[in-house]
Structures are given as C-alpha cells and as structure tokens.
Design a protein around this motif. Sequence first.
Motif, mmCIF file in Angstrom:
data_model
loop_
_atom_site.group_PDB
_atom_site.id
_atom_site.type_symbol
_atom_site.label_atom_id
_atom_site.label_comp_id
_atom_site.label_asym_id
_atom_site.label_seq_id
_atom_site.Cartn_x
_atom_site.Cartn_y
_atom_site.Cartn_z
ATOM 1 N N MET A 1 0.719 -1.250 0.072
ATOM 2 C CA MET A 1 -0.026 -0.120 0.133
ATOM 3 C C MET A 1 0.884 1.295 0.118
ATOM 4 N N VAL A 2 2.130 1.076 -0.226
ATOM 5 C CA VAL A 2 3.175 2.400 -0.133
ATOM 6 C C VAL A 2 2.702 3.252 -1.159
ATOM 7 N N GLY A 3 2.643 4.488 -0.991
ATOM 8 C CA GLY A 3 2.513 5.531 -2.173
ATOM 9 C C GLY A 3 0.972 5.728 -2.289
ATOM 10 N N HIS A 4 -0.003 5.170 -1.651
ATOM 11 C CA HIS A 4 -1.473 5.460 -1.680
ATOM 12 C C HIS A 4 -1.701 6.783 -1.104
ATOM 13 N N LYS A 5 -2.476 7.637 -1.796
ATOM 14 C CA LYS A 5 -3.061 8.659 -1.273
ATOM 15 C C LYS A 5 -4.495 8.667 -1.083
ATOM 16 N N PHE A 6 -5.043 9.217 0.075
ATOM 17 C CA PHE A 6 -6.452 9.172 0.311
ATOM 18 C C PHE A 6 -7.037 10.510 0.418
ATOM 19 N N GLY A 7 -8.491 10.562 -0.173
ATOM 20 C CA GLY A 7 -9.151 11.966 0.143
ATOM 21 C C GLY A 7 -10.346 11.548 1.002
ATOM 22 N N VAL A 8 -10.701 12.528 2.018
ATOM 23 C CA VAL A 8 -11.823 12.419 2.645
ATOM 24 C C VAL A 8 -12.576 13.881 2.324
ATOM 25 N N LEU A 9 -13.839 13.786 1.876
ATOM 26 C CA LEU A 9 -14.550 14.932 1.338
ATOM 27 C C LEU A 9 -15.966 14.778 2.142
ATOM 28 N N THR A 10 -16.088 15.708 3.167
ATOM 29 C CA THR A 10 -17.241 16.330 3.780
ATOM 30 C C THR A 10 -18.109 16.901 2.844
ATOM 31 N N ILE A 11 -19.340 16.652 2.775
ATOM 32 C CA ILE A 11 -20.264 17.485 1.817
ATOM 33 C C ILE A 11 -21.608 17.853 2.864
ATOM 34 N N SER A 12 -21.621 19.166 3.279
ATOM 35 C CA SER A 12 -22.489 19.723 3.928
ATOM 36 C C SER A 12 -22.592 21.391 3.800
ATOM 37 N N ASP A 13 -23.983 21.566 3.666
ATOM 38 C CA ASP A 13 -24.115 23.048 3.689
ATOM 39 C C ASP A 13 -23.646 23.840 4.778
ATOM 40 N N ARG A 14 -23.906 23.224 6.047
ATOM 41 C CA ARG A 14 -23.848 23.994 7.310
ATOM 42 C C ARG A 14 -22.321 23.895 7.685
ATOM 43 N N CYS A 15 -21.715 22.810 7.565
ATOM 44 C CA CYS A 15 -20.380 22.703 7.755
ATOM 45 C C CYS A 15 -19.419 23.579 6.903
ATOM 46 N N SER A 16 -19.820 23.803 5.702
ATOM 47 C CA SER A 16 -19.059 24.434 4.625
ATOM 48 C C SER A 16 -19.028 25.996 4.898
ATOM 49 N N LEU A 68 -4.420 14.608 -8.953
ATOM 50 C CA LEU A 68 -3.604 14.292 -7.720
ATOM 51 C C LEU A 68 -3.577 12.569 -7.561
ATOM 52 N N GLN A 69 -4.447 12.097 -8.568
ATOM 53 C CA GLN A 69 -4.504 10.579 -8.696
ATOM 54 C C GLN A 69 -4.311 9.699 -7.337
ATOM 55 N N LEU A 70 -5.352 10.118 -6.553
ATOM 56 C CA LEU A 70 -5.698 9.562 -5.213
ATOM 57 C C LEU A 70 -6.231 8.190 -5.182
ATOM 58 N N ALA A 71 -5.835 7.235 -4.620
ATOM 59 C CA ALA A 71 -6.259 5.975 -4.555
ATOM 60 C C ALA A 71 -7.826 5.575 -4.073
ATOM 61 N N LEU A 72 -8.045 6.347 -3.213
ATOM 62 C CA LEU A 72 -9.335 6.224 -2.329
ATOM 63 C C LEU A 72 -9.902 7.379 -2.001
ATOM 64 N N ILE A 73 -10.986 7.619 -2.297
ATOM 65 C CA ILE A 73 -12.096 8.952 -1.882
ATOM 66 C C ILE A 73 -13.072 8.451 -1.189
ATOM 67 N N LEU A 74 -13.179 9.008 0.027
ATOM 68 C CA LEU A 74 -14.453 8.872 1.141
ATOM 69 C C LEU A 74 -15.230 9.874 1.148
ATOM 70 N N THR A 75 -16.424 9.989 0.550
ATOM 71 C CA THR A 75 -17.159 11.218 0.866
ATOM 72 C C THR A 75 -18.351 10.943 1.939
ATOM 73 N N THR A 76 -18.788 11.950 2.719
ATOM 74 C CA THR A 76 -19.515 11.512 3.783
ATOM 75 C C THR A 76 -20.441 12.907 3.834
ATOM 76 N N GLY A 77 -21.736 12.401 3.844
ATOM 77 C CA GLY A 77 -22.998 13.116 3.736
ATOM 78 C C GLY A 77 -23.636 13.286 2.277
ATOM 79 N N GLY A 78 -24.862 13.951 2.422
ATOM 80 C CA GLY A 78 -25.802 14.155 1.200
ATOM 81 C C GLY A 78 -25.962 13.013 0.468
ATOM 82 N N THR A 79 -26.167 11.855 1.123
ATOM 83 C CA THR A 79 -26.950 10.461 0.478
ATOM 84 C C THR A 79 -28.274 10.201 0.870
#
Length: 259
Positions: A1-16, A68-79
């Motif tokens: 798993m060396v070199g993998h990049k990850f992203g966490v995207l929070t989707i929220s009107d109030r938090c933003s 950025l070619q991330l390996a994994l993107i986790l979104t949270t919210g808006g589902t």
Amino acid sequence: MVGHKFGVLTISDRCSRGAAVDTSGPNLKCLLQQSTSLKVKEDEVLNTCVPDNIKDIQKVVLQWVDELQLALILTTGGTGFSPRDVTPEATRPLLDREAPGITTAMISKSLAVTPMAMLSRPVCGIRKSTLIINLPGSKKASQECFEFILPALPHALDLLSSSPQAEATHARMTSEGHTCPHGHAKKAPAGKRTRADFDQVALRPRHSPYPMLPVEQATAITLEHATALGVTEVDNLQEALGHIIAEDIHANQPLPPFP
C-alpha cells in the motif's frame, strides 16, 4: 500500500459555511490513519469540506482523481432523501464503473443496526484507478459503514493499482480455502485440496450408481415403506406446534399469534 493517497470529502451546507462543526470528516481521516491494513501515513490523507452542490462536489473529486491521482476517496454526507442531498447524483456521472457490491455490503450491514439505513442512497465505483465511496453524513453511521467495508479495501486498492500484492492476496485466500470473485485464484498445489476444488467437483456432471426407475415404480416403493400419519384435530393453534400439517392453512393476519 506504499504510495497510496487518500481523500475525505465532507459534503454539508452547514459545515461548509461554519454553522456546524464537521465531525465525520476528521473522524474518517483518523480511522484511515489508524488502519493497520491500509498503512496510511499522516500526510497521505486530504480532508476538505464543500456545500451540497453538484458542481462543488465534482470539482474536488475530479481534481483528486485526475490531477492528484488519489487511490481512495471517501465522501461523507448528502446521501439521504433531502432535496439538498445530491452526493449520489454528483458521483455517478464521474464513474467509469460502479461497485455495487460495496454499496450492498454497507446497506445490508447497516440494516442490522437500524431500519433507517434503507433511506440511504450511496453510490460506489471507480474512476480511472481511484475508488470512490459515498458514506453517510453522521459520524456514527460513516464510521460503521467504513468499518463494514474495510476488510476488502486493501485488496481492492491493490487490484486497481495492479500491485503484485494482489496476487499474493489471491494465493493466501486460496490456501485458506476461499475464492476471489474476479477469478484470479490459482489452482492449489498437488495434493492439497481447497474449497475451490470441491466447488468444481460439485459442478461436474454426476453418474448415479442406482438404476433409473419409472415415476410410478418409485412412488410405489416409497408408499410401501412410508408410515401412515395419524390425524389430530386441535382447537388452539398453539397446540399444533410440532405436528405435521396435512393441508394448507391460510391466516387472516400476516404473522402467527405466537413467537
């Protein structure tokens, strides 16, 4: 798993706009960093927040995938079902391939926790070599769903990156008697039987050692050795527990009146 990049995207009107504190995004970032199977370094996880707007969501996802070619993107919210819940609609057009198995795993396991899980509309899939997963918006639900799918994530990311580790995982699964659904499992060494070997045996044509009989003859033999059942009538349905019902009984209610 060396070199993998990850992203966490929070989707929220109030938090933003700062009207609420984002707890789900930082928590998911922490869970990624604490995962021993993913081996994530502290500086390998990006975390940002955008409002519930399709263009804003897609802008970040496209940057993280295409640039950025991330390996994994986790979104949270808006589902959910709210008119402002547009994360699935923002995600689906960006995917090259969907990953319904991940979605099914999250929903089926979540239903064991709460019936409200049926109101979630996550979309999961692949864009180029990036795995994108929609998680619920609450800290508790997003963590539960992440933990449900975590066992499969390292192998999924190895497959997407064409890592040699993927073949090692297949070999280990085969030696343990498991099979991989995408068909990379190799035949076990001579003299060592696996579950995959027995599955193939079960699928081959079979030749019965017993002679074929006409239906009438088989029925006559069965009746010759069958014991006639006595007939018992009961007034209380609970007294019928443990007895064999000879005729169909149609209930007025969809459930029996006893456990």
